[in-house]
Design a protein around this motif. Structure first.
Motif, PDB file in Angstrom:
ATOM      1  N   GLU A 163       0.760  -1.242  -0.205  1.00 25.03           N
ATOM      2  CA  GLU A 163      -0.018  -0.052   0.142  1.00 25.03           C
ATOM      3  C   GLU A 163       0.717   1.347  -0.098  1.00 25.03           C
ATOM      4  N   SER A 164       1.821   1.230   0.821  1.00 36.05           N
ATOM      5  CA  SER A 164       2.666   2.350   0.861  1.00 36.05           C
ATOM      6  C   SER A 164       3.354   2.646  -0.186  1.00 36.05           C
ATOM      7  N   LEU A 165       3.923   1.525  -0.906  1.00 32.99           N
ATOM      8  CA  LEU A 165       4.641   1.652  -2.271  1.00 32.99           C
ATOM      9  C   LEU A 165       3.883   2.154  -3.340  1.00 32.99           C
ATOM     10  N   LEU A 166       2.537   1.636  -3.303  1.00 42.12           N
ATOM     11  CA  LEU A 166       1.552   2.055  -4.376  1.00 42.12           C
ATOM     12  C   LEU A 166       1.231   3.705  -4.085  1.00 42.12           C
ATOM     13  N   LYS A 167       1.321   4.358  -2.962  1.00 44.36           N
ATOM     14  CA  LYS A 167       1.213   5.546  -2.533  1.00 44.36           C
ATOM     15  C   LYS A 167       2.094   6.087  -3.134  1.00 44.36           C
ATOM     16  N   LEU A 168       3.570   5.671  -2.879  1.00 45.73           N
ATOM     17  CA  LEU A 168       4.791   6.351  -3.295  1.00 45.73           C
ATOM     18  C   LEU A 168       4.701   6.605  -4.622  1.00 45.73           C
ATOM     19  N   ALA A 169       4.387   5.418  -5.263  1.00 46.94           N
ATOM     20  CA  ALA A 169       4.427   5.210  -6.700  1.00 46.94           C
ATOM     21  C   ALA A 169       3.271   6.492  -7.583  1.00 46.94           C
ATOM     22  N   GLU A 170       2.331   6.442  -6.520  1.00 47.36           N
ATOM     23  CA  GLU A 170       1.102   7.613  -7.242  1.00 47.36           C
ATOM     24  C   GLU A 170       1.544   8.960  -7.165  1.00 47.36           C
ATOM     25  N   ILE A 171       2.373   9.247  -5.923  1.00 47.55           N
ATOM     26  CA  ILE A 171       3.109  10.677  -5.626  1.00 47.55           C
ATOM     27  C   ILE A 171       4.120  10.816  -6.685  1.00 47.55           C
ATOM     28  N   ALA A 172       5.052   9.655  -7.083  1.00 50.59           N
ATOM     29  CA  ALA A 172       5.929   9.908  -8.001  1.00 50.59           C
ATOM     30  C   ALA A 172       5.355  10.211  -9.304  1.00 50.59           C
ATOM     31  N   LYS A 173       4.485   9.395  -9.720  1.00 50.39           N
ATOM     32  CA  LYS A 173       3.487   9.797 -11.010  1.00 50.39           C
ATOM     33  C   LYS A 173       3.142  11.183 -11.150  1.00 50.39           C
ATOM     34  N   GLU A 174       2.477  11.611 -10.041  1.00 44.11           N
ATOM     35  CA  GLU A 174       1.727  12.728 -10.256  1.00 44.11           C
ATOM     36  C   GLU A 174       3.059  14.040 -10.148  1.00 44.11           C
ATOM     37  N   GLY A 175       4.174  13.652  -9.424  1.00 44.24           N
ATOM     38  CA  GLY A 175       5.190  14.729  -9.362  1.00 44.24           C
ATOM     39  C   GLY A 175       6.075  14.604 -10.630  1.00 44.24           C
ATOM     40  N   PHE A 176       6.049  13.411 -11.306  1.00 42.10           N
ATOM     41  CA  PHE A 176       6.600  13.271 -12.604  1.00 42.10           C
ATOM     42  C   PHE A 176       5.926  13.964 -13.591  1.00 42.10           C
ATOM     43  N   LEU A 177       4.706  13.876 -13.558  1.00 44.01           N
ATOM     44  CA  LEU A 177       3.927  14.884 -14.570  1.00 44.01           C
ATOM     45  C   LEU A 177       4.177  16.254 -14.253  1.00 44.01           C
TER      46      LEU A 177
ATOM     47  N   VAL B 216      20.942  20.584   1.332  1.00 44.73           N
ATOM     48  CA  VAL B 216      19.323  20.456   1.285  1.00 44.73           C
ATOM     49  C   VAL B 216      19.299  18.976   0.385  1.00 44.73           C
ATOM     50  N   LYS B 217      18.414  18.044   0.874  1.00 41.27           N
ATOM     51  CA  LYS B 217      18.125  16.917   0.592  1.00 41.27           C
ATOM     52  C   LYS B 217      16.864  16.912  -0.403  1.00 41.27           C
ATOM     53  N   LEU B 218      16.823  16.678  -1.655  1.00 42.65           N
ATOM     54  CA  LEU B 218      15.633  16.713  -2.393  1.00 42.65           C
ATOM     55  C   LEU B 218      15.067  15.454  -2.611  1.00 42.65           C
ATOM     56  N   THR B 219      13.667  15.473  -2.263  1.00 41.48           N
ATOM     57  CA  THR B 219      12.887  14.176  -2.530  1.00 41.48           C
ATOM     58  C   THR B 219      11.756  14.721  -3.431  1.00 41.48           C
ATOM     59  N   CYS B 220      11.133  13.591  -4.000  1.00 32.88           N
ATOM     60  CA  CYS B 220      10.169  13.660  -4.898  1.00 32.88           C
ATOM     61  C   CYS B 220       8.513  13.887  -4.320  1.00 32.88           C
ATOM     62  N   GLY B 221       8.006  14.766  -4.614  1.00 35.31           N
ATOM     63  CA  GLY B 221       6.893  15.076  -4.234  1.00 35.31           C
ATOM     64  C   GLY B 221       5.806  16.040  -5.131  1.00 35.31           C
ATOM     65  N   LYS B 222       4.693  16.014  -4.950  1.00 36.89           N
ATOM     66  CA  LYS B 222       3.981  16.963  -5.715  1.00 36.89           C
ATOM     67  C   LYS B 222       4.076  18.405  -5.582  1.00 36.89           C
TER      68      LYS B 222
ATOM     69  N   PRO C 173       8.837  18.547  -7.163  1.00 35.14           N
ATOM     70  CA  PRO C 173       8.266  17.787  -8.168  1.00 35.14           C
ATOM     71  C   PRO C 173       9.776  17.467  -9.217  1.00 35.14           C
ATOM     72  N   ALA C 174      10.486  18.443  -9.253  1.00 32.67           N
ATOM     73  CA  ALA C 174      11.609  18.496 -10.291  1.00 32.67           C
ATOM     74  C   ALA C 174      12.642  17.233 -10.092  1.00 32.67           C
ATOM     75  N   ILE C 175      12.634  16.686  -8.645  1.00 29.96           N
ATOM     76  CA  ILE C 175      13.454  15.506  -8.504  1.00 29.96           C
ATOM     77  C   ILE C 175      12.807  14.358  -9.095  1.00 29.96           C
ATOM     78  N   CYS C 176      11.665  14.420  -9.345  1.00 30.59           N
ATOM     79  CA  CYS C 176      10.803  12.839  -9.483  1.00 30.59           C
ATOM     80  C   CYS C 176      11.477  12.292 -10.778  1.00 30.59           C
TER      81      CYS C 176
END
Ligand SMILES: [Ca+2]
Ligand SMILES: [Ca+2]
Length: 372
Positions: free
Chosen positions: A130-144, A325-331, A353-356
């Motif tokens: 579930e948490s992987l799916l959630k992360l993947a969902e965030i990554a997907k939106e961030g990547f868009l 500064v550590k960057l992580t993927c998010g919307k 999102p730029a790091i997604c």
């Protein structure tokens, strides 16, 4: 103890192993099964000696590498493999076998201690998925979002480059004119002085000003000089901006000239990407510079995952403050935490999102029964 017995015991205890359980000595991973052939002499995995098979898991340590006792605590350096069907297989030190503490989520480490363990592998597996799916969902939106940022940055930077090139031409032209006018202005301010330069003579000759005309003229030139200074400043800034490394596709360009704040119980932290990081007490007091833009500082294969800000305000009897500064993927684009893991060296967590990266397809990655 025979592997048949392990399976039988598992069934009797009703822990419900639904996956196809390959029969093998207790504590042996599938990847090493070939070395444990029932009925054939066993050679310690370090090759140090060969023993009869009935001395595997007989609760007496025969191999110096502990490999004859994968399922008991007899060898101090042994390791036990939990299959953990439904979750992730894991090795634990063999000293944790039957120590009364449930270490494997499939309960297999506590087969003879009386400890009551619940098989939690399926639950853990489900939560993890579930948490992987959630992360993947965030990554997907961030990547868009990142794709949009790239498009915008491309347009923005193209415009800025064109503008800078244009202004550069004007700047040269203006510089020459201003230089000439400056000379005229200086001369006009000192009328008594004999004009020495040719063009100055021409100006003076053509215009026989009265005093106030001269004054107006001088002021006009001063304005023009001020205007051109502003223009030079603008061009310099524009050139500085387009010279930054905003990432492989300029995806980080949107962060330029923005600032992001995080308020903690004591301080207000401020990150202005490509510029500086600062800290200000929440209830009054002066700002401390935690570093000015230095460079991208992530590991070689992911250099844009970290930013380094250096040469901040000096610490008392210590180094100058600096911030990673550590960057992580998010919307969203937001500072989520700050810390000072070692003195005067700050770490800031920054989501953007730029790091997604393009998220992998999780559906094809279900590996419930993967073995280590
Ligand atoms: Ca043994
Ligand atoms: Ca245990």
């Amino acid at each position: 103890m025979s592997s048949r017995y392990v399976v039988l015991l598992t069934l009797l205890l009703g822990v419900g192993v639904s996956a196809v359980e390959v029969q093998r000595p207790r504590g042996v991973p599938l990847s090493k099964l070939q070395f444990y052939e029932e009925g054939k002499p066993f050679t310690c995995l370090d090759g140090s000696r060969t023993i009869p098979f009935d001395r595997v898991n007989d609760d007496y340590c025969d191999c110096s590498d502990g490999s004859d006792e994968p399922g008991t605590a007899a060898c101090p350096n042994g390791s036990f493999h939990c299959t953990n069907a439904g979750f992730r297989p894991v090795f634990i030190p063999s000293s944790r076998i039957n120590d009364g503490i449930c270490d494997c989520c499939d309960t297999t480490d506590e087969y003879n201690s009386g400890a009551v363990c619940q098989n939690t592998c399926r639950d853990l597996g489900r939560k993890e998925r579930e948490s992987l799916l959630k992360l993947a969902e965030i990554a997907k939106e961030g990547f868009l979002l990142k794709q949009q940022l790239i498009q915008e940055a491309k347009r923005g930077l193209e415009e800025k480059r064109a503008k800078a090139a244009d202004l550069q031409v004007n700047k040269k032209d203006l510089e020459e004119k201003v230089e000439a006018l400056r000379t005229v202005k200086e001369a006009a301010e000192q009328p008594e002085k004999q004009a020495k330069e040719r063009h100055l003579k021409a100006w003076e000759g053509k215009l026989r000003w009265k005093k106030y005309h001269k004054l107006l003229f001088v002021q006009g030139i001063a304005l023009l000089i001020a205007y051109s200074n502003t223009l030079f400043y603008y061009v310099t800034n524009l050139e500085k901006e387009i010279s930054f490394d905003f990432g492989p596709s300029s995806e980080f360009a949107y962060l330029y000239s923005q600032c992001y704040e995080l308020t903690t119980s004591e301080y207000i932290y401020r990150l202005c990407p490509f510029n500086r990081v600062s800290q200000k007490p929440k209830y009054g007091g002066s700002e401390t510079n935690l570093g000015t833009w230095g460079k991208w500082a992530g590991p070689e294969d992911n250099i844009y995952s970290m930013m380094k800000y250096e040469h901040g305000t000096g610490c008392w009897q210590g180094p100058n403050r600096s911030t990673t500064v550590k960057l992580t993927c998010g919307k969203e684009t937001v500072v989520t935490s700050t810390s000072e893991p070692s003195r005067c060296e700050y770490v800031m967590e920054f989501i953007c999102p730029a790091i997604c990266q393009e998220p992998p397809n999780l559906v094809s990655e279900e590996h419930e029964h993967e073995e280590l």
